[in-house]
Design a protein around this motif. Structure first.
Motif, mmCIF file in Angstrom:
data_model
loop_
_atom_site.group_PDB
_atom_site.id
_atom_site.type_symbol
_atom_site.label_atom_id
_atom_site.label_comp_id
_atom_site.label_asym_id
_atom_site.label_seq_id
_atom_site.Cartn_x
_atom_site.Cartn_y
_atom_site.Cartn_z
ATOM 1 N N HIS A 35 1.056 13.529 -20.270
ATOM 2 C CA HIS A 35 2.402 14.011 -19.940
ATOM 3 C C HIS A 35 3.302 12.798 -19.725
ATOM 4 N N ARG A 36 4.452 12.781 -20.367
ATOM 5 C CA ARG A 36 5.390 11.660 -20.276
ATOM 6 C C ARG A 36 6.551 12.013 -19.355
ATOM 7 N N TYR A 37 6.951 11.062 -18.510
ATOM 8 C CA TYR A 37 8.041 11.310 -17.561
ATOM 9 C C TYR A 37 9.029 10.156 -17.552
ATOM 10 N N ASN A 38 10.302 10.486 -17.434
ATOM 11 C CA ASN A 38 11.331 9.477 -17.211
ATOM 12 C C ASN A 38 11.344 9.135 -15.730
ATOM 13 N N THR A 39 11.449 7.862 -15.413
ATOM 14 C CA THR A 39 11.461 7.451 -14.011
ATOM 15 C C THR A 39 12.677 6.567 -13.732
ATOM 16 N N HIS A 40 13.229 6.732 -12.566
ATOM 17 C CA HIS A 40 14.356 5.920 -12.098
ATOM 18 C C HIS A 40 13.997 5.367 -10.730
ATOM 19 N N PHE A 41 14.492 4.172 -10.430
ATOM 20 C CA PHE A 41 14.220 3.610 -9.106
ATOM 21 C C PHE A 41 15.409 2.768 -8.654
ATOM 22 N N MET B 296 11.395 -4.287 -15.430
ATOM 23 C CA MET B 296 12.030 -5.300 -14.598
ATOM 24 C C MET B 296 12.787 -4.571 -13.491
ATOM 25 N N LEU B 297 12.897 -5.177 -12.337
ATOM 26 C CA LEU B 297 13.575 -4.519 -11.227
ATOM 27 C C LEU B 297 15.027 -4.180 -11.573
ATOM 28 N N GLU B 298 15.653 -5.039 -12.371
ATOM 29 C CA GLU B 298 17.047 -4.782 -12.718
ATOM 30 C C GLU B 298 17.205 -3.634 -13.728
ATOM 31 N N ASP B 299 16.091 -3.214 -14.348
ATOM 32 C CA ASP B 299 16.152 -2.104 -15.298
ATOM 33 C C ASP B 299 16.514 -0.787 -14.605
ATOM 34 N N LYS B 300 15.989 -0.613 -13.408
ATOM 35 C CA LYS B 300 16.197 0.604 -12.603
ATOM 36 C C LYS B 300 15.645 1.867 -13.254
ATOM 37 N N GLU B 301 14.888 1.714 -14.316
ATOM 38 C CA GLU B 301 14.224 2.862 -14.930
ATOM 39 C C GLU B 301 13.072 2.382 -15.794
ATOM 40 N N THR B 302 12.113 3.274 -16.018
ATOM 41 C CA THR B 302 11.004 3.000 -16.928
ATOM 42 C C THR B 302 10.411 4.351 -17.326
ATOM 43 N N VAL B 303 9.237 4.301 -17.930
ATOM 44 C CA VAL B 303 8.540 5.525 -18.334
ATOM 45 C C VAL B 303 7.181 5.539 -17.649
ATOM 46 N N ALA B 304 6.725 6.716 -17.267
ATOM 47 C CA ALA B 304 5.402 6.850 -16.670
ATOM 48 C C ALA B 304 4.652 7.977 -17.371
ATOM 49 N N TRP B 305 3.325 7.871 -17.318
ATOM 50 C CA TRP B 305 2.474 8.869 -17.956
ATOM 51 C C TRP B 305 1.455 9.407 -16.959
ATOM 52 N N ILE B 306 1.131 10.670 -17.113
ATOM 53 C CA ILE B 306 -0.041 11.246 -16.456
ATOM 54 C C ILE B 306 -1.061 11.539 -17.547
ATOM 55 N N ASN C 127 4.690 -14.047 -8.050
ATOM 56 C CA ASN C 127 6.117 -13.817 -8.276
ATOM 57 C C ASN C 127 6.805 -13.317 -7.013
ATOM 58 N N VAL C 128 8.056 -13.702 -6.864
ATOM 59 C CA VAL C 128 8.795 -13.313 -5.657
ATOM 60 C C VAL C 128 9.015 -11.800 -5.591
ATOM 61 N N ASP C 129 8.965 -11.143 -6.747
ATOM 62 C CA ASP C 129 9.217 -9.696 -6.753
ATOM 63 C C ASP C 129 7.938 -8.864 -6.731
ATOM 64 N N TYR C 130 6.794 -9.495 -6.420
ATOM 65 C CA TYR C 130 5.503 -8.801 -6.475
ATOM 66 C C TYR C 130 5.463 -7.581 -5.539
ATOM 67 N N ILE C 131 5.874 -7.770 -4.284
ATOM 68 C CA ILE C 131 5.856 -6.669 -3.310
ATOM 69 C C ILE C 131 6.812 -5.562 -3.742
ATOM 70 N N ASN C 132 7.991 -5.959 -4.210
ATOM 71 C CA ASN C 132 8.979 -4.963 -4.632
ATOM 72 C C ASN C 132 8.482 -4.156 -5.831
ATOM 73 N N LYS C 133 7.838 -4.827 -6.780
ATOM 74 C CA LYS C 133 7.324 -4.124 -7.959
ATOM 75 C C LYS C 133 6.178 -3.194 -7.576
ATOM 76 N N LEU C 134 5.302 -3.659 -6.695
ATOM 77 C CA LEU C 134 4.221 -2.790 -6.218
ATOM 78 C C LEU C 134 4.795 -1.543 -5.538
ATOM 79 N N THR C 135 5.862 -1.733 -4.775
ATOM 80 C CA THR C 135 6.467 -0.604 -4.077
ATOM 81 C C THR C 135 7.078 0.383 -5.058
ATOM 82 N N VAL C 136 7.702 -0.131 -6.121
ATOM 83 C CA VAL C 136 8.233 0.745 -7.172
ATOM 84 C C VAL C 136 7.101 1.559 -7.796
ATOM 85 N N ILE C 137 6.001 0.885 -8.122
ATOM 86 C CA ILE C 137 4.867 1.566 -8.754
ATOM 87 C C ILE C 137 4.310 2.649 -7.829
ATOM 88 N N TRP C 138 4.155 2.314 -6.549
ATOM 89 C CA TRP C 138 3.673 3.306 -5.585
ATOM 90 C C TRP C 138 4.616 4.513 -5.539
#
Length: 208
Positions: free
Chosen positions: A189-195, A172-182, A134-145
């Motif tokens: 532990h649940r966290y709200n994330t924005h990017f 999705m990149l256009e979402d600009k937010e998701t949820v992350a867990w530790i 996918n064309v957004d692979y690098i961008n998504k990996l960077t968001v995850i990092w």
């Protein structure tokens, strides 16, 4: 350059981002640094790192703080003397600070193809929804990092591993937010994330 961007994800939290266009001398001139901060910046071998360090102090001024209000614990986690929570980041020509009443973390990274080489070191569950072609692979990996780095800064616990203990829900990149867990030591532990993305960089921040 003046402040690049201000974001307020909720009533308790503010993010400020600085684009570092000034010289070292211009950044240093108006600041009143603590002796240990001055020693630290003078000991840096890279002017890029020096300017990043100093730009963070300018961001503190934008919030109404000074270098004297900032201190670090033994794990390198920053704190403010008034009890507010803070997280700090800088990467190349951008720096960022997030301040909140609750625990927070922030990270900025330059989007670079070489992140695909180290993906296996910080991605596990997330490979289920990532597609290498996918064309957004690098961008998504960077968001995850950036999200996982932000979580690490927030939790500041030695022994935590990006791949094993941090999980980022599909986005999705256009979402600009998701949820992350530790998931660490039998506790979740649940966290709200924005990017967001700007000028070839990604910034992510996490809030409780």
């Amino acid at each position: 350059m003046p402040l690049y961007k201000t974001i307020q994800p909720d009533s308790q939290t503010v993010v400020k981002i600085w684009k570092i266009a000034e010289s070292y001398d211009d950044l240093m001139q108006p600041l009143d640094l603590k002796p240990n901060s001055l020693k630290r910046v003078l000991g840096m071998k890279s002017e890029l790192h020096q300017r990043g360090f100093l730009s963070v102090r300018h961001l503190l001024r934008e919030f109404g703080y000074t270098d004297q209000d900032l201190y670090y614990d033994d794990n390198g986690k920053p704190y403010l003397k008034d009890g507010k929570h803070i997280s700090i980041t800088h990467s190349f020509i951008f720096s960022g600070v997030i301040i909140s009443d609750a625990e927070v973390g922030i990270d900025i990274e330059k989007q670079r193809p070489k992140i695909t080489i180290i993906a296996h070191k910080f991605v596990d569950y997330e490979f289920n929804y990532l597609a290498e072609n996918n064309v957004d692979y690098i961008n998504k990996l960077t968001v995850i990092w950036c999200i996982k780095e932000s979580l690490y800064k927030l939790f500041a616990t030695p022994g935590m591993l990006f791949r094993e203990h941090f999980l980022v829900i599909p986005f999705m990149l256009e979402d600009k937010e998701t949820v992350a867990w530790i998931d660490y030591q039998n506790k979740k532990h649940r966290y709200n994330t924005h990017f967001l993305e700007f000028e070839g960089f990604t910034c992510a921040f996490v809030t409780t």
